[in-house]
Enzyme design. Sequence first.
Site, PDB file in Angstrom:
ATOM      1  N   SER A 135      41.543  41.293  37.243  1.00  0.00           N
ATOM      2  CA  SER A 135      40.780  39.756  37.600  1.00  0.00           C
ATOM      3  C   SER A 135      40.129  39.774  36.788  1.00  0.00           C
ATOM      4  CB  SER A 135      40.541  38.708  38.752  1.00  0.00           C
ATOM      5  OG  SER A 135      39.743  37.804  37.829  1.00  0.00           O
ATOM      6  N   TYR A 148      38.460  38.618  47.304  1.00  0.00           N
ATOM      7  CA  TYR A 148      39.439  38.808  46.061  1.00  0.00           C
ATOM      8  C   TYR A 148      38.567  39.888  45.128  1.00  0.00           C
ATOM      9  CZ  TYR A 148      42.008  36.461  42.297  1.00  0.00           C
ATOM     10  OH  TYR A 148      43.223  36.877  41.137  1.00  0.00           O
TER      11      TYR A 148
END
Length: 240
Positions: A135, A148
Amino acid sequence: MDLKDKAVLLTGGSAGIGRELAHLLKEKGARVTLTGRNKDRLAEMQDEGFEVIEADLSNAKGVDALIADIGEREFDVLINNAGQLVDHDFRKELPDPNAADDCIYANLSAPIRLTTALVPMLGRQPEASIVNVTSGLAIAPAARQPVYCATKSGLRAYSLTLREQLKDTNIHVIEALPPVVDTQMNADNPMSKMPAAECAAQILDAIETNRAEANIGMTKLLKLAESISPALARSITLRF
């Protein structure tokens, strides 16, 4: 890599980025085996001609079951795409630690475990790739998603070191760093979102061109900011 007739194992391939990527890989002539947890979505993908394996990658038992299901099958490409998002914000309420454990396992432990299991087999292929989908938040974290972000940063570090370890082998390690993408996981995220199909297309391009790193969409700007000043990059993302 020419993907025609290549065998691909794609985790999290029944929805979101994974679903779009599965279709693009198939269009290129690849033979795609995909995993997922939702029986209905898996059935839809199976009806479209994909080989599917039901797998819960949020725990060791589920990952071991997937490895057992793979058995003696040979793959040329492993795409670690499956991931989970967990609400972990002390500003709202005390977070659920069990939910964090599932997220940590799915996003970090599962890709490591699958990679470890499949590297010997991938090493037997004339050409092979491992694609880890991390990400843009692996570069600089967002305050609302600490667990996350931590898992994606961990997978980024793993990808960088794995690439160094395997540099003299036939296995090419690719890291794809998407921005916020329009998927079910990000349904509640108010930020501008990239279409999943566009993100998948850029991941596919990275595989075909053997790029080490694919900074996708707004991640390109975040990477540029980080190269100028890590503090600047953090100041951009920590607000969210």
